[in-house]
Design a protein around this motif. Sequence first.
Motif, PDB file in Angstrom:
ATOM      1  N   CYS A 187     -42.371   5.471   1.378  1.00 53.37           N
ATOM      2  CA  CYS A 187     -41.281   5.433   0.396  1.00 53.37           C
ATOM      3  C   CYS A 187     -41.814   5.865  -0.960  1.00 53.37           C
ATOM      4  O   CYS A 187     -42.881   5.430  -1.387  1.00 53.37           O
ATOM      5  CB  CYS A 187     -40.712   4.013   0.299  1.00 53.37           C
ATOM      6  N   ASN A 189     -39.877   5.580  -3.793  1.00 52.44           N
ATOM      7  CA  ASN A 189     -38.916   5.139  -4.810  1.00 52.44           C
ATOM      8  C   ASN A 189     -39.459   4.230  -5.890  1.00 52.44           C
ATOM      9  O   ASN A 189     -38.935   4.198  -6.985  1.00 52.44           O
ATOM     10  CB  ASN A 189     -37.723   4.464  -4.137  1.00 52.44           C
ATOM     11  N   CYS A 191     -39.273   0.996  -6.511  1.00 48.97           N
ATOM     12  CA  CYS A 191     -38.497  -0.119  -7.050  1.00 48.97           C
ATOM     13  C   CYS A 191     -39.523  -1.127  -7.567  1.00 48.97           C
ATOM     14  O   CYS A 191     -40.547  -1.370  -6.908  1.00 48.97           O
ATOM     15  CB  CYS A 191     -37.638  -0.742  -5.958  1.00 48.97           C
ATOM     16  N   CYS A 194     -41.090  -4.022  -5.437  1.00 46.99           N
ATOM     17  CA  CYS A 194     -41.354  -3.766  -4.019  1.00 46.99           C
ATOM     18  C   CYS A 194     -42.770  -3.286  -3.707  1.00 46.99           C
ATOM     19  O   CYS A 194     -43.307  -2.388  -4.352  1.00 46.99           O
ATOM     20  CB  CYS A 194     -40.348  -2.732  -3.507  1.00 46.99           C
ATOM     21  N   VAL A 196     -43.630  -2.005  -0.735  1.00 49.51           N
ATOM     22  CA  VAL A 196     -43.631  -1.011   0.354  1.00 49.51           C
ATOM     23  C   VAL A 196     -44.299   0.327  -0.022  1.00 49.51           C
ATOM     24  O   VAL A 196     -45.091   0.853   0.764  1.00 49.51           O
ATOM     25  CB  VAL A 196     -42.200  -0.805   0.912  1.00 49.51           C
ATOM     26  N   PRO A 197     -44.027   0.898  -1.205  1.00 51.77           N
ATOM     27  CA  PRO A 197     -44.696   2.168  -1.513  1.00 51.77           C
ATOM     28  C   PRO A 197     -46.226   2.050  -1.493  1.00 51.77           C
ATOM     29  O   PRO A 197     -46.919   3.023  -1.212  1.00 51.77           O
ATOM     30  CB  PRO A 197     -44.205   2.497  -2.932  1.00 51.77           C
ATOM     31  N   GLN A 231     -37.058   3.838   5.331  1.00 49.37           N
ATOM     32  CA  GLN A 231     -36.795   2.984   4.161  1.00 49.37           C
ATOM     33  C   GLN A 231     -35.661   3.540   3.318  1.00 49.37           C
ATOM     34  O   GLN A 231     -35.012   2.820   2.584  1.00 49.37           O
ATOM     35  CB  GLN A 231     -38.053   2.847   3.278  1.00 49.37           C
ATOM     36  N   HIS A 283     -29.945   4.275   0.782  1.00 52.87           N
ATOM     37  CA  HIS A 283     -30.167   3.930  -0.634  1.00 52.87           C
ATOM     38  C   HIS A 283     -28.951   4.390  -1.434  1.00 52.87           C
ATOM     39  O   HIS A 283     -28.555   5.547  -1.334  1.00 52.87           O
ATOM     40  CB  HIS A 283     -31.438   4.613  -1.144  1.00 52.87           C
ATOM     41  N   ARG A 322     -34.005   0.748  -9.761  1.00 52.90           N
ATOM     42  CA  ARG A 322     -33.224   1.197  -8.605  1.00 52.90           C
ATOM     43  C   ARG A 322     -32.560   2.551  -8.876  1.00 52.90           C
ATOM     44  O   ARG A 322     -32.008   3.163  -7.963  1.00 52.90           O
ATOM     45  CB  ARG A 322     -32.146   0.152  -8.253  1.00 52.90           C
TER      46      ARG A 322
END
Length: 486
Positions: A187, A189, A191, A194, A196-197, A231, A283, A322
């Motif tokens: 991912c 993004n 955020c 988060c 996850v990245p 994601q 998203h 976001r």
Amino acid sequence: MEELIKDIDILPAEDAQACEYKVTKEENTGRSKKLYIESYGCQMNFSDSEIVASIMKEHGFDTTSSFEKADVIFLNTCSIRDKAEQTVRKRLQQFNQVKINRPDLTIGVLGCMAERLKEKLLEEEQLVDVVVGPDAYRDLPHLVMAAEDGQKGVNTFLSREETYADISPVRLNSNGVSAFISIMRGCDNMCSFCVVPFTRGRERSRDPFSIVREAEALVAQGYKEVTLLGQNVDSYKWSPEENNKARLNKLDAPQTEIVNFANLLEMVAQVSPLLRVRFSTSHPKDITDEVLYTMKRYDNICKYIHLPVQSGNSRILELMNRTYDREWYLERVAKIREILGEECGISSDMIAGFCSETESEHLDTLSMMDMVEYDFSYMFYYSERPGTLAAKKYADDIPLETKKRRLQEIIEKQNQLSLKRNKMDIGKSQEILIEGTSKRSPDFLKGRNTANKVVIVPKGNLGIGQYVTVKITDCSSATLFGEVVG
Ligand code: SAH
Ligand code: SF4
Ligand code: F3S
């Protein structure tokens, strides 16, 4: 499929995703060694465990559903909230007890926690033998062999290209009716809340032709539903340059134009009209009208969108990075309703008590929920994750009690809305796909309608994997009840 804690008949409670895990099923194909995998976190992780099982199968491992029988135990872990990591830590302690009596057992930590903690995990959890991140699973057989010779190993290399496109997953999570297909990884993004990245690396899309082939193979095996996973599925993009790369890698990809998510959705929907197609996660900044119109054109693309809002307040959304605001989100929802109508299911993820959130900003989340009327939500309170933008820039300043109270208000609101939305279905006839036996009674089966709602029906002569038309007769906030009409 053995589901231990997860029960889709029950609405997610506080941090439901963190305490949900799945274990491998028993597979006896005559291989000499046994692998047990326990998977935590999101569907991407469950899907990855199927890739891991496939890689290990090539190297002499059948899967088992009881860790007592295993030569190798893998925990495929999640870092999304602190609680998710604590659950895994506790589980590791239990496995360590097992290992004291069986020193030859190999214990591996895979997935997002492995990626986040790297070598540190070997130091902190002395009995762990291998630590392997989400992009390094091809290295597992070699690391496990080294561990059998007493050598611990770590591989947390994050790739810009790995999509495991050529690996046929062993369907661990499947009831023989529906299966996951990973269409992208990572991912981009960022955020601010988060992790996850950091744990999954850069975003990359998988070759569309390998996705279609996987869907075709599933249809040939009798599957009736696929869920395309990423994601942020709406940023799926496959370009001719990448295509050329795939051709060089002998992936048998024809020359093509750019394939976006709407195109991919259409390609998969065309595999068979009897194959239901779902996808997750959308998203709000990226979901396009083209995707909505594609959904409308194909009866077999389910009318359900998981569109996590996180907060209903524009200032908080900006702090969360976001990249949309309240108005943008509401406009997207209006478009969904305009193109796909009231029947389309919409669900969300919500975070209560993000950094500096005021009481009135929290009320904006509740009013957003009222405006959208979500069918379903995953709801959490904010958990600061080390290394994220929010951890670096903003104070985690909402007291735990306040976070929990706000979360409770969000959960109560959602329960009311779920009940309201479910009641709208009473009296309607809907097509459902039967997926299994109801957890509450063997005399009832459970299926799902297009909007992803669980429908319970009397068993009668129905079989798993069958499409039936049911009339909805009753509901709770979590479940619809119906009778078969065709
Ligand atoms: N890619 C998806 C989200 C994946 S993570 C999306 O962008 O919508 C799943 C959910 O976990 C998120 O939507 C968010 O609601 C929640 N989550 C992520 N990080 C969190 C954190 N630090 N604290 C609490 N909840 C979090
Ligand atoms: Fe995390 Fe945001 Fe990426 Fe979702 S889109 S995985 S919330 S960074
Ligand atoms: Fe958890 Fe990693 Fe998924 S952090 S939610 S398992 S991508």
